[in-house]
Motif scaffolding. Sequence first.
Motif, PDB file in Angstrom:
ATOM      1  N   ILE A  45       0.957  -1.404  -0.060  1.00  0.00           N
ATOM      2  CA  ILE A  45      -0.022  -0.034   0.047  1.00  0.00           C
ATOM      3  C   ILE A  45       0.905   1.216   0.039  1.00  0.00           C
ATOM      4  O   ILE A  45       0.492   2.236  -0.886  1.00  0.00           O
ATOM      5  N   VAL A  46       1.913   1.520   1.005  1.00  0.00           N
ATOM      6  CA  VAL A  46       2.901   2.507   0.727  1.00  0.00           C
ATOM      7  C   VAL A  46       3.544   2.666  -0.399  1.00  0.00           C
ATOM      8  O   VAL A  46       3.630   3.934  -0.915  1.00  0.00           O
ATOM      9  N   MET A  61       9.132  14.784  -2.273  1.00  0.00           N
ATOM     10  CA  MET A  61       9.115  14.439  -1.088  1.00  0.00           C
ATOM     11  C   MET A  61       9.244  12.946  -0.955  1.00  0.00           C
ATOM     12  O   MET A  61       9.514  12.241  -0.236  1.00  0.00           O
ATOM     13  N   VAL A  62       8.697  12.322  -2.176  1.00  0.00           N
ATOM     14  CA  VAL A  62       8.659  10.826  -2.404  1.00  0.00           C
ATOM     15  C   VAL A  62      10.284  10.194  -2.396  1.00  0.00           C
ATOM     16  O   VAL A  62      10.429   9.326  -1.799  1.00  0.00           O
ATOM     17  N   CYS A  63      10.827  11.083  -3.140  1.00  0.00           N
ATOM     18  CA  CYS A  63      12.500  10.841  -2.998  1.00  0.00           C
ATOM     19  C   CYS A  63      12.982  10.907  -1.666  1.00  0.00           C
ATOM     20  O   CYS A  63      13.623  10.011  -1.309  1.00  0.00           O
ATOM     21  N   SER A  64      12.846  11.840  -0.883  1.00  0.00           N
ATOM     22  CA  SER A  64      13.263  11.973   0.377  1.00  0.00           C
ATOM     23  C   SER A  64      12.687  10.884   1.094  1.00  0.00           C
ATOM     24  O   SER A  64      13.591  10.535   2.058  1.00  0.00           O
ATOM     25  N   ILE A  65      11.671  10.386   1.022  1.00  0.00           N
ATOM     26  CA  ILE A  65      10.731   9.563   2.236  1.00  0.00           C
ATOM     27  C   ILE A  65      11.574   8.109   1.559  1.00  0.00           C
ATOM     28  O   ILE A  65      12.011   7.367   2.534  1.00  0.00           O
ATOM     29  N   GLU A  66      11.928   7.661   0.233  1.00  0.00           N
ATOM     30  CA  GLU A  66      12.383   6.784  -0.261  1.00  0.00           C
ATOM     31  C   GLU A  66      13.996   6.598   0.363  1.00  0.00           C
ATOM     32  O   GLU A  66      14.551   5.700   0.617  1.00  0.00           O
ATOM     33  N   ASP A  99      12.790   3.274   5.629  1.00  0.00           N
ATOM     34  CA  ASP A  99      12.900   1.742   5.189  1.00  0.00           C
ATOM     35  C   ASP A  99      11.460   1.707   4.766  1.00  0.00           C
ATOM     36  O   ASP A  99      10.645   1.440   5.935  1.00  0.00           O
ATOM     37  N   ILE A 100      11.027   1.501   3.475  1.00  0.00           N
ATOM     38  CA  ILE A 100       9.809   1.556   3.064  1.00  0.00           C
ATOM     39  C   ILE A 100       8.952   0.111   3.694  1.00  0.00           C
ATOM     40  O   ILE A 100       7.981   0.163   4.007  1.00  0.00           O
ATOM     41  N   ASP A 101      10.138  -0.787   3.905  1.00  0.00           N
ATOM     42  CA  ASP A 101       9.357  -2.262   4.404  1.00  0.00           C
ATOM     43  C   ASP A 101       8.710  -1.988   5.716  1.00  0.00           C
ATOM     44  O   ASP A 101       7.982  -2.518   6.197  1.00  0.00           O
ATOM     45  N   PHE A 102       9.286  -0.887   6.513  1.00  0.00           N
ATOM     46  CA  PHE A 102       8.709  -0.607   7.906  1.00  0.00           C
ATOM     47  C   PHE A 102       7.850   0.550   8.037  1.00  0.00           C
ATOM     48  O   PHE A 102       7.617   0.768   9.193  1.00  0.00           O
ATOM     49  N   LEU A 103       7.634   1.070   7.091  1.00  0.00           N
ATOM     50  CA  LEU A 103       6.914   2.368   6.950  1.00  0.00           C
ATOM     51  C   LEU A 103       5.463   2.189   7.047  1.00  0.00           C
ATOM     52  O   LEU A 103       4.941   1.372   6.152  1.00  0.00           O
ATOM     53  N   SER A 104       4.841   2.917   8.122  1.00  0.00           N
ATOM     54  CA  SER A 104       3.332   2.251   8.321  1.00  0.00           C
ATOM     55  C   SER A 104       2.535   3.503   7.271  1.00  0.00           C
ATOM     56  O   SER A 104       3.169   4.425   6.916  1.00  0.00           O
ATOM     57  N   ILE A 105       1.295   3.077   6.934  1.00  0.00           N
ATOM     58  CA  ILE A 105       0.356   3.870   6.276  1.00  0.00           C
ATOM     59  C   ILE A 105       0.273   5.374   6.891  1.00  0.00           C
ATOM     60  O   ILE A 105       0.274   6.370   6.367  1.00  0.00           O
ATOM     61  N   ASP A 106      -0.063   5.286   8.357  1.00  0.00           N
ATOM     62  CA  ASP A 106      -0.277   6.424   9.115  1.00  0.00           C
ATOM     63  C   ASP A 106       0.995   7.357   9.009  1.00  0.00           C
ATOM     64  O   ASP A 106       0.862   8.542   8.976  1.00  0.00           O
ATOM     65  N   GLU A 107       2.067   6.878   9.208  1.00  0.00           N
ATOM     66  CA  GLU A 107       3.383   7.709   9.139  1.00  0.00           C
ATOM     67  C   GLU A 107       3.431   8.187   8.086  1.00  0.00           C
ATOM     68  O   GLU A 107       4.069   9.423   7.877  1.00  0.00           O
ATOM     69  N   LEU A 108       3.240   7.496   6.924  1.00  0.00           N
ATOM     70  CA  LEU A 108       3.396   8.226   5.358  1.00  0.00           C
ATOM     71  C   LEU A 108       2.339   9.411   5.246  1.00  0.00           C
ATOM     72  O   LEU A 108       2.666  10.337   4.731  1.00  0.00           O
ATOM     73  N   GLN A 109       1.183   9.081   5.664  1.00  0.00           N
ATOM     74  CA  GLN A 109       0.223  10.092   5.611  1.00  0.00           C
ATOM     75  C   GLN A 109       0.538  11.260   6.374  1.00  0.00           C
ATOM     76  O   GLN A 109       0.254  12.385   5.821  1.00  0.00           O
TER      77      GLN A 109
END
Length: 180
Positions: free
Chosen positions: A103-104, A118-123, A127-137
Amino acid sequence: MASNSSVQPSIPRSNGHYDHWMTDRSTLETILCKDTSKDIWDSMKKKFWGSIRARRQQLQALRSEFELHRMQSGETISDFFSRMMVIISKMRTFGEKLEDVVIVEKILCSLTPKFNYMVCSIEESKDIDFLSIDELQGSLLVHEIKLQQQDNAELALKVSSDHLVKGNGGRRSNGHNDKS
Protein backbone atom coordinates in the motif's frame (compact mmCIF):
# COMPACT_ATOMS: atom_id res chain seq x y z
CA MET A 1 -56.17 -37.60 28.16
CA ALA A 2 -52.85 -37.82 26.42
CA SER A 3 -50.82 -34.71 26.01
CA ASN A 4 -49.31 -34.21 22.59
CA SER A 5 -46.58 -31.78 23.51
CA SER A 6 -43.34 -32.26 21.73
CA VAL A 7 -40.35 -29.99 22.09
CA GLN A 8 -38.82 -28.86 18.85
CA PRO A 9 -35.19 -27.83 18.86
CA SER A 10 -34.51 -24.18 18.21
CA ILE A 11 -32.61 -23.54 14.99
CA PRO A 12 -30.38 -20.48 15.19
CA ARG A 13 -31.35 -17.53 13.02
CA SER A 14 -28.86 -15.48 11.06
CA ASN A 15 -30.18 -11.89 11.26
CA GLY A 16 -27.86 -11.24 8.32
CA HIS A 17 -24.67 -11.95 10.26
CA TYR A 18 -22.84 -14.69 8.43
CA ASP A 19 -19.95 -14.70 10.92
CA HIS A 20 -22.36 -15.65 13.70
CA TRP A 21 -23.56 -18.62 11.65
CA MET A 22 -19.95 -19.72 11.16
CA THR A 23 -19.64 -20.32 14.90
CA ASP A 24 -23.06 -21.98 15.16
CA ARG A 25 -22.45 -24.61 12.49
CA SER A 26 -21.73 -27.29 15.10
CA THR A 27 -25.04 -26.48 16.80
CA LEU A 28 -26.83 -26.92 13.51
CA GLU A 29 -25.11 -30.27 12.90
CA THR A 30 -26.18 -31.60 16.28
CA ILE A 31 -29.80 -30.59 15.66
CA LEU A 32 -30.01 -32.06 12.17
CA CYS A 33 -28.36 -35.04 10.56
CA LYS A 34 -25.00 -34.40 8.88
CA ASP A 35 -26.25 -34.47 5.26
CA THR A 36 -29.17 -32.13 5.84
CA SER A 37 -27.06 -29.72 7.87
CA LYS A 38 -24.44 -29.61 5.10
CA ASP A 39 -27.10 -28.75 2.51
CA ILE A 40 -28.53 -26.02 4.72
CA TRP A 41 -25.05 -24.76 5.52
CA ASP A 42 -24.07 -24.55 1.86
CA SER A 43 -27.31 -22.76 1.05
CA MET A 44 -26.76 -20.22 3.83
CA LYS A 45 -23.13 -19.74 2.82
CA LYS A 46 -24.16 -18.99 -0.75
CA LYS A 47 -26.94 -16.63 0.35
CA PHE A 48 -25.05 -14.65 2.99
CA TRP A 49 -21.46 -14.82 1.76
CA GLY A 50 -22.07 -14.92 -1.96
CA SER A 51 -20.83 -17.44 -4.42
CA ILE A 52 -17.10 -17.84 -4.73
CA ARG A 53 -17.26 -16.81 -8.37
CA ALA A 54 -19.09 -13.57 -7.57
CA ARG A 55 -16.60 -12.77 -4.80
CA ARG A 56 -13.69 -13.37 -7.17
CA GLN A 57 -15.22 -11.05 -9.75
CA GLN A 58 -15.77 -8.32 -7.18
CA LEU A 59 -12.23 -8.73 -5.87
CA GLN A 60 -10.82 -8.58 -9.39
CA ALA A 61 -12.69 -5.34 -10.06
CA LEU A 62 -11.34 -3.89 -6.80
CA ARG A 63 -7.78 -4.97 -7.67
CA SER A 64 -8.11 -3.16 -10.97
CA GLU A 65 -9.46 -0.06 -9.24
CA PHE A 66 -6.54 -0.23 -6.76
CA GLU A 67 -3.98 -0.49 -9.57
CA LEU A 68 -5.48 2.39 -11.56
CA HIS A 69 -6.04 4.65 -8.54
CA ARG A 70 -4.10 7.94 -8.83
CA MET A 71 -4.13 11.21 -6.96
CA GLN A 72 -6.09 13.85 -8.88
CA SER A 73 -4.68 17.30 -9.61
CA GLY A 74 -5.79 19.67 -6.86
CA GLU A 75 -6.81 16.80 -4.55
CA THR A 76 -5.65 16.93 -0.93
CA ILE A 77 -3.61 14.18 0.70
CA SER A 78 -6.51 13.51 3.10
CA ASP A 79 -9.00 13.06 0.26
CA PHE A 80 -6.59 10.84 -1.69
CA PHE A 81 -5.91 8.63 1.34
CA SER A 82 -9.65 8.40 2.09
CA ARG A 83 -10.41 7.19 -1.42
CA MET A 84 -7.50 4.74 -1.31
CA MET A 85 -8.47 3.33 2.09
CA VAL A 86 -12.08 2.73 0.96
CA ILE A 87 -10.79 0.55 -1.88
CA ILE A 88 -8.36 -1.27 0.43
CA SER A 89 -11.08 -1.87 3.02
CA LYS A 90 -13.38 -3.40 0.39
CA MET A 91 -10.54 -5.60 -0.89
CA ARG A 92 -9.80 -6.87 2.60
CA THR A 93 -13.52 -7.54 3.15
CA PHE A 94 -13.43 -9.87 0.16
CA GLY A 95 -10.41 -11.70 1.54
CA GLU A 96 -7.47 -9.89 -0.09
CA LYS A 97 -4.39 -9.89 2.10
CA LEU A 98 -2.63 -6.58 1.40
CA GLU A 99 0.60 -5.88 3.24
CA ASP A 100 1.25 -2.30 4.36
CA VAL A 101 4.44 -2.16 2.26
CA VAL A 102 2.40 -2.81 -0.92
CA ILE A 103 0.00 0.00 0.00
CA VAL A 104 2.82 2.41 0.90
CA GLU A 105 4.57 1.72 -2.43
CA LYS A 106 1.31 2.16 -4.33
CA ILE A 107 0.62 5.50 -2.63
CA LEU A 108 4.14 6.79 -3.29
CA CYS A 109 3.91 6.06 -7.02
CA SER A 110 0.36 7.45 -7.29
CA LEU A 111 0.98 10.99 -6.04
CA THR A 112 0.93 14.05 -8.28
CA PRO A 113 4.29 15.42 -9.53
CA LYS A 114 4.33 18.22 -6.94
CA PHE A 115 5.16 15.52 -4.35
CA ASN A 116 8.05 14.01 -6.36
CA TYR A 117 10.87 15.40 -4.22
CA MET A 118 9.02 14.40 -1.05
CA VAL A 119 8.67 10.85 -2.41
CA CYS A 120 12.41 10.76 -3.16
CA SER A 121 13.16 12.06 0.33
CA ILE A 122 10.97 9.42 1.97
CA GLU A 123 12.44 6.62 -0.13
CA GLU A 124 15.99 7.73 0.72
CA SER A 125 15.51 8.41 4.43
CA LYS A 126 13.10 5.68 5.52
CA ASP A 127 12.92 1.92 5.20
CA ILE A 128 9.76 1.48 3.12
CA ASP A 129 9.39 -2.12 4.36
CA PHE A 130 8.68 -0.83 7.86
CA LEU A 131 6.93 2.48 7.08
CA SER A 132 3.33 2.47 8.29
CA ILE A 133 0.50 3.94 6.24
CA ASP A 134 -0.26 6.42 9.04
CA GLU A 135 3.37 7.56 9.22
CA LEU A 136 3.45 8.07 5.45
CA GLN A 137 0.20 10.04 5.55
CA GLY A 138 1.55 12.24 8.35
CA SER A 139 4.75 13.02 6.43
CA LEU A 140 2.81 13.87 3.28
CA LEU A 141 0.33 16.05 5.19
CA VAL A 142 3.17 18.09 6.70
CA HIS A 143 4.67 18.51 3.24
CA GLU A 144 1.30 19.53 1.80
CA ILE A 145 0.85 22.18 4.50
CA LYS A 146 4.30 23.59 3.73
CA LEU A 147 3.43 23.72 0.02
CA GLN A 148 0.19 25.56 0.80
CA GLN A 149 2.02 28.06 3.01
CA GLN A 150 4.58 28.63 0.26
CA ASP A 151 1.81 29.14 -2.33
CA ASN A 152 0.04 31.60 -0.01
CA ALA A 153 3.27 33.57 0.56
CA GLU A 154 3.93 33.71 -3.20
CA LEU A 155 0.36 34.85 -3.84
CA ALA A 156 0.65 37.58 -1.18
CA LEU A 157 3.94 38.74 -2.72
CA LYS A 158 2.37 38.83 -6.20
CA VAL A 159 -0.64 40.81 -4.97
CA SER A 160 1.67 43.23 -3.17
CA SER A 161 3.84 43.61 -6.28
CA ASP A 162 0.82 44.16 -8.53
CA HIS A 163 -0.48 46.80 -6.12
CA LEU A 164 2.81 48.72 -6.28
CA VAL A 165 2.81 48.67 -10.09
CA LYS A 166 -0.77 49.93 -10.27
CA GLY A 167 0.04 52.65 -7.72
CA ASN A 168 2.58 54.15 -10.18
CA GLY A 169 0.06 54.47 -12.95
CA GLY A 170 1.13 51.24 -14.52
CA ARG A 171 4.84 52.20 -14.59
CA ARG A 172 7.46 50.31 -12.72
CA SER A 173 9.66 52.43 -10.56
CA ASN A 174 13.41 52.14 -11.14
CA GLY A 175 14.20 53.44 -7.67
CA HIS A 176 14.97 57.00 -8.81
CA ASN A 177 12.67 59.98 -8.66
CA ASP A 178 11.28 60.44 -12.13
CA LYS A 179 10.55 64.13 -12.41
CA SER A 180 9.96 65.39 -15.87
